[in-house]
Design a protein around this motif. Sequence first.
Motif, PDB file in Angstrom:
ATOM      1  N   ASP A 127      74.922  87.494 -48.484  1.00 24.36           N
ATOM      2  CA  ASP A 127      74.014  87.730 -47.366  1.00 24.36           C
ATOM      3  C   ASP A 127      73.459  89.145 -47.474  1.00 24.36           C
ATOM      4  O   ASP A 127      74.092  90.121 -47.073  1.00 24.36           O
ATOM      5  CB  ASP A 127      74.745  87.535 -46.034  1.00 24.36           C
ATOM      6  N   LEU A 128      72.252  89.257 -48.013  1.00 27.63           N
ATOM      7  CA  LEU A 128      71.647  90.562 -48.270  1.00 27.63           C
ATOM      8  C   LEU A 128      71.014  91.178 -47.034  1.00 27.63           C
ATOM      9  O   LEU A 128      71.031  92.398 -46.864  1.00 27.63           O
ATOM     10  CB  LEU A 128      70.584  90.432 -49.364  1.00 27.63           C
ATOM     11  N   ASN A 129      70.439  90.354 -46.164  1.00 28.47           N
ATOM     12  CA  ASN A 129      69.669  90.884 -45.035  1.00 28.47           C
ATOM     13  C   ASN A 129      70.305  90.631 -43.680  1.00 28.47           C
ATOM     14  O   ASN A 129      69.687  90.863 -42.641  1.00 28.47           O
ATOM     15  CB  ASN A 129      68.246  90.311 -45.052  1.00 28.47           C
ATOM     16  N   GLY A 130      71.545  90.147 -43.665  1.00 30.01           N
ATOM     17  CA  GLY A 130      72.292  90.020 -42.418  1.00 30.01           C
ATOM     18  C   GLY A 130      71.819  88.935 -41.480  1.00 30.01           C
ATOM     19  O   GLY A 130      72.102  88.993 -40.280  1.00 30.01           O
ATOM     20  N   ASP A 131      71.134  87.887 -42.022  1.00 34.16           N
ATOM     21  CA  ASP A 131      70.651  86.825 -41.134  1.00 34.16           C
ATOM     22  C   ASP A 131      71.557  85.599 -41.151  1.00 34.16           C
ATOM     23  O   ASP A 131      71.203  84.555 -40.605  1.00 34.16           O
ATOM     24  CB  ASP A 131      69.227  86.418 -41.511  1.00 34.16           C
ATOM     25  N   SER A 132      72.722  85.713 -41.786  1.00 29.27           N
ATOM     26  CA  SER A 132      73.747  84.665 -41.855  1.00 29.27           C
ATOM     27  C   SER A 132      73.416  83.557 -42.852  1.00 29.27           C
ATOM     28  O   SER A 132      74.263  82.702 -43.117  1.00 29.27           O
ATOM     29  CB  SER A 132      74.016  84.028 -40.481  1.00 29.27           C
ATOM     30  N   ASN A 184      65.010  81.825 -47.532  1.00 33.37           N
ATOM     31  CA  ASN A 184      64.005  81.727 -46.464  1.00 33.37           C
ATOM     32  C   ASN A 184      64.493  80.945 -45.252  1.00 33.37           C
ATOM     33  O   ASN A 184      63.755  80.809 -44.265  1.00 33.37           O
ATOM     34  CB  ASN A 184      62.718  81.104 -47.007  1.00 33.37           C
ATOM     35  N   GLY A 185      65.724  80.411 -45.317  1.00 35.34           N
ATOM     36  CA  GLY A 185      66.345  79.832 -44.132  1.00 35.34           C
ATOM     37  C   GLY A 185      65.788  78.490 -43.713  1.00 35.34           C
ATOM     38  O   GLY A 185      65.801  78.168 -42.519  1.00 35.34           O
ATOM     39  N   ILE A 186      65.312  77.698 -44.669  1.00 27.17           N
ATOM     40  CA  ILE A 186      64.787  76.368 -44.352  1.00 27.17           C
ATOM     41  C   ILE A 186      65.858  75.345 -44.692  1.00 27.17           C
ATOM     42  O   ILE A 186      66.270  75.228 -45.856  1.00 27.17           O
ATOM     43  CB  ILE A 186      63.500  76.083 -45.148  1.00 27.17           C
ATOM     44  N   ASP A 187      66.328  74.613 -43.687  1.00 27.64           N
ATOM     45  CA  ASP A 187      67.385  73.635 -43.908  1.00 27.64           C
ATOM     46  C   ASP A 187      66.929  72.552 -44.875  1.00 27.64           C
ATOM     47  O   ASP A 187      65.768  72.114 -44.855  1.00 27.64           O
ATOM     48  CB  ASP A 187      67.815  73.001 -42.585  1.00 27.64           C
ATOM     49  N   ASP A 188      67.873  72.128 -45.728  1.00 25.90           N
ATOM     50  CA  ASP A 188      67.616  71.074 -46.723  1.00 25.90           C
ATOM     51  C   ASP A 188      66.450  71.419 -47.641  1.00 25.90           C
ATOM     52  O   ASP A 188      65.722  70.536 -48.101  1.00 25.90           O
ATOM     53  CB  ASP A 188      67.356  69.731 -46.036  1.00 25.90           C
ATOM     54  N   TYR A 222      63.253  80.458 -51.713  1.00 23.84           N
ATOM     55  CA  TYR A 222      63.671  81.848 -51.836  1.00 23.84           C
ATOM     56  C   TYR A 222      62.460  82.763 -52.001  1.00 23.84           C
ATOM     57  O   TYR A 222      61.387  82.337 -52.447  1.00 23.84           O
ATOM     58  CB  TYR A 222      64.584  82.043 -53.055  1.00 23.84           C
ATOM     59  N   THR A 223      62.669  84.031 -51.646  1.00 25.24           N
ATOM     60  CA  THR A 223      61.702  85.089 -51.906  1.00 25.24           C
ATOM     61  C   THR A 223      62.372  86.135 -52.774  1.00 25.24           C
ATOM     62  O   THR A 223      63.471  86.614 -52.444  1.00 25.24           O
ATOM     63  CB  THR A 223      61.222  85.742 -50.594  1.00 25.24           C
ATOM     64  N   LEU A 224      61.740  86.476 -53.893  1.00 27.06           N
ATOM     65  CA  LEU A 224      62.287  87.517 -54.758  1.00 27.06           C
ATOM     66  C   LEU A 224      62.166  88.865 -54.052  1.00 27.06           C
ATOM     67  O   LEU A 224      61.086  89.262 -53.622  1.00 27.06           O
ATOM     68  CB  LEU A 224      61.527  87.546 -56.083  1.00 27.06           C
ATOM     69  N   ALA A 225      63.284  89.569 -53.915  1.00 22.46           N
ATOM     70  CA  ALA A 225      63.312  90.845 -53.191  1.00 22.46           C
ATOM     71  C   ALA A 225      64.185  91.829 -53.966  1.00 22.46           C
ATOM     72  O   ALA A 225      65.327  92.127 -53.591  1.00 22.46           O
ATOM     73  CB  ALA A 225      63.839  90.646 -51.773  1.00 22.46           C
ATOM     74  N   LEU A 226      63.649  92.329 -55.071  1.00 17.65           N
ATOM     75  CA  LEU A 226      64.438  93.164 -55.971  1.00 17.65           C
ATOM     76  C   LEU A 226      64.765  94.533 -55.385  1.00 17.65           C
ATOM     77  O   LEU A 226      65.587  95.258 -55.953  1.00 17.65           O
ATOM     78  CB  LEU A 226      63.697  93.326 -57.295  1.00 17.65           C
ATOM     79  N   GLU A 227      64.149  94.885 -54.255  1.00 19.57           N
ATOM     80  CA  GLU A 227      64.506  96.165 -53.629  1.00 19.57           C
ATOM     81  C   GLU A 227      65.968  96.187 -53.190  1.00 19.57           C
ATOM     82  O   GLU A 227      66.591  97.253 -53.113  1.00 19.57           O
ATOM     83  CB  GLU A 227      63.593  96.464 -52.445  1.00 19.57           C
ATOM     84  N   TYR A 228      66.535  95.011 -52.890  1.00 25.18           N
ATOM     85  CA  TYR A 228      67.945  94.975 -52.496  1.00 25.18           C
ATOM     86  C   TYR A 228      68.861  95.324 -53.673  1.00 25.18           C
ATOM     87  O   TYR A 228      69.963  95.853 -53.475  1.00 25.18           O
ATOM     88  CB  TYR A 228      68.314  93.589 -51.954  1.00 25.18           C
ATOM     89  N   ALA A 229      68.418  95.032 -54.880  1.00 24.87           N
ATOM     90  CA  ALA A 229      69.251  95.320 -56.048  1.00 24.87           C
ATOM     91  C   ALA A 229      69.515  96.810 -56.197  1.00 24.87           C
ATOM     92  O   ALA A 229      70.550  97.217 -56.744  1.00 24.87           O
ATOM     93  CB  ALA A 229      68.585  94.773 -57.305  1.00 24.87           C
ATOM     94  N   ILE A 239      72.224  76.067 -52.714  1.00 26.37           N
ATOM     95  CA  ILE A 239      70.885  76.631 -52.878  1.00 26.37           C
ATOM     96  C   ILE A 239      69.863  76.029 -51.928  1.00 26.37           C
ATOM     97  O   ILE A 239      68.760  76.577 -51.776  1.00 26.37           O
ATOM     98  CB  ILE A 239      70.397  76.465 -54.332  1.00 26.37           C
ATOM     99  N   ASP A 240      70.180  74.911 -51.277  1.00 27.62           N
ATOM    100  CA  ASP A 240      69.181  74.237 -50.434  1.00 27.62           C
ATOM    101  C   ASP A 240      69.614  74.094 -48.978  1.00 27.62           C
ATOM    102  O   ASP A 240      69.044  73.312 -48.227  1.00 27.62           O
ATOM    103  CB  ASP A 240      68.824  72.867 -51.010  1.00 27.62           C
ATOM    104  N   ASN A 241      70.632  74.838 -48.562  1.00 33.28           N
ATOM    105  CA  ASN A 241      71.029  74.916 -47.149  1.00 33.28           C
ATOM    106  C   ASN A 241      71.366  73.549 -46.549  1.00 33.28           C
ATOM    107  O   ASN A 241      71.043  73.271 -45.393  1.00 33.28           O
ATOM    108  CB  ASN A 241      69.918  75.574 -46.312  1.00 33.28           C
ATOM    109  N   ASP A 242      72.026  72.691 -47.347  1.00 33.72           N
ATOM    110  CA  ASP A 242      72.441  71.393 -46.813  1.00 33.72           C
ATOM    111  C   ASP A 242      73.948  71.308 -46.615  1.00 33.72           C
ATOM    112  O   ASP A 242      74.480  70.254 -46.290  1.00 33.72           O
ATOM    113  CB  ASP A 242      71.975  70.263 -47.724  1.00 33.72           C
ATOM    114  N   GLY A 243      74.647  72.445 -46.798  1.00 39.58           N
ATOM    115  CA  GLY A 243      76.087  72.478 -46.599  1.00 39.58           C
ATOM    116  C   GLY A 243      76.890  72.011 -47.791  1.00 39.58           C
ATOM    117  O   GLY A 243      78.126  72.010 -47.737  1.00 39.58           O
TER     118      GLY A 243
END
Length: 746
Positions: free
Chosen positions: A62-67, A87-91, A95-102, A318-322
Amino acid sequence: MGRWSRLVALCTLLLASSVLHAQTLYDFGFIRTQQPPVHHDGRLLLFSWGGGINSVSCSPFDLNGDSYPDLILFEKHGNRLLTFINNGIDDSCSYTLALEYAQRFPTLHDWVIFRDYDTDGRLDIFTYGTAGITIYHNISIGTQLEFECVTTQLQSEQYGQLTNLYASPDDYLAIEDVDGDGDLDILNFWLLGKYVHLHRNYSMENYGDCNHLNFKLEDECWGHFEEGGEDNSILLNSSCGRKSEPTRHVGSTIVVRDLTGNGLPDMVLGDIDYPNLVFLQNGGTLDDALMVAIDTLFPNPEQPVRLYSMPVLSFVDIDNDGVEELLASPSDPVLNKSQDLNSVWGYRINEQSQYEKFTENFLQDEMIDVGSGAAPVFYDWDGDGLADLFIGNYGRYEGSVLINGFLTSSFISSITYYHNSGSETEPAFEWVTDDFGGLWQYGLIGLHSAFCDLDGNGTTDLLCGTSDGNILLFSNRNLPPALPDFEAPNSDFISHDFGDFAKPQLFDLDRDGHTDLLVGNRRGRIAYFRNTSNTDICNFQFVTDTLGGVDVRDAESSYFGFCAPWFFRNQADETVLFCGSEQGEIFYYQNIDNNLTGTFVQDEVAWSEMGTDWHTYNREGLRTVPAVTDLNGDGYLEVAIGNYAGGVTLFSGTTPPPVSITQYPTVQFITSIKAFPNPTHDHFTLVSEGGGQLLVTDAMGRLILRREVTENESVMVGCSGWPTGIYFCEVRSDRGRQTCKIVVVR
């Protein structure tokens, strides 16, 4: 550049000039970008400038703290972190590439495993240290990532004493709660392979919590099996009593997970030089593991993993389906074995509760990725005033074969062409071909391109450097904008020993109006050939093999430099040089004009990537290759950087930042530590720029010497009684640590 664009650029430069009087700025400012857009067969690539993938392990984080579990990829071929925001879309796999977190992570290398050892809900870092394990505790607050080093060499009680818990830079360990008591245990291979050791964590037993790292070697034959000494075969019901037998084992991956639903940790192994994963079913108990069955066609007999070489397994939803998907990728440390373009295989559970393969290039198909090695060049091929993009490579994977028990993989090099279909201020790239000019047919390795009309016939010709040190001339029979019709390569165009992995650039270095030839090579230096012709036909005459005294080798880690030069002119019309290197650093040189027989000045603080309130000096992987141009006509230069993972990262030019801006990552290390002579046989001298505690250990992590050193102190160490081998010198202080190797020979 149009009149309006020139006016905007001029105003921008004047504004930057006025700021310069107020504060000290860097020479350049660069911001990592995913623009301009790149299309492949009409499809927009989502992560076009991500840098490519060859050999990764994948981890939720969890890089951005949104769970939502974001995704971290660790690229072994370059020690790069690729960070993706979920991006938090169920099923949905989105993703968004965000290399600034690296940039917020400490420097990591060889392998990385993320585990929450103290159960505080934040994943900590286990990574390779000096013949062992380094651990960083996650002390992040909210979305501000921060880590502190807990230990640079994890200890375990073994044979009655507390010593280094051995780890290889090539193996992947299992760090899991093996015995079910709540704290994390560690499974690793014995130093010479074959047998798995269990280092049990006694944090719960001794302290009643998981906050401690209290390890003890509990079992030298975990699972009661052994790996073959000459292959990846498995012998069950072993007593592990044959440790005196020789073995060629040099690398394995271990994943431990209950895959049968019986509450016991099963094991999946990958092995160096082999493409498959071997599943071992645990039929024992939590206290005494016993492997009772083997499956060499994991995870599906109809679609087994066949991924050269030494696949490592990751489980990520990877697809938020549990439900976690299974991702496999090579982890062989040798660079020329990976199945480069198709090296992240994905499996998901189907309706029959079986793993079913859904991709062989997870995330790769959304990036510019040309295989193994990427050498970008900007050149306006079709004469429309817009810079097109050409990318040579080491090669693309063709196949593998075992010869006398050792793996050999074959590669063939080509050049990929992206046409700039945008405008003067809004560039856009469209893939045209991955075999520009049909060069694949020649079976070459390590193509690096340079363009110019070399024979004066009005067509654009191609010079290509190759891995064996040749410079080949491909004379073109077609006029632009048509694709080229190259004649057969001419290897006698220039007779000279350029050195392996020749990297040519065509550039008017001496400002006489004629294009000169500069050639970098594996030795880390640059050769200069002056164009002495007074006609349109180039005539290159050798001047020097050591232009400007440039040498990009890192003597502490390699004999080679893989110098990749790109000379250009800055905003003040001064000639400067960006130079890629084997270790990934982009070297920056000045004082070139009117100094072609002298030594160029290296500036170590000019290259930096900017964030909102920080900057950092970047290494974009192994064997970096820079290319520079102003893509959008704003007066600032963009820099594309190729690396060995086959991709390209792009940095957009902007106003240079002030030198006072904060630098990340937050984990700092001592600048330099050196030991010489190296190799040695009776003594060596060690010099560290920072003071602290000096520790010298052997390859097994046993402490040989401990003492305090002061800043810039020269310490003479006698080693006449030491056995032949590799030793590690480390200086620790409150600023961090730095290590170097010393080789003792007899």
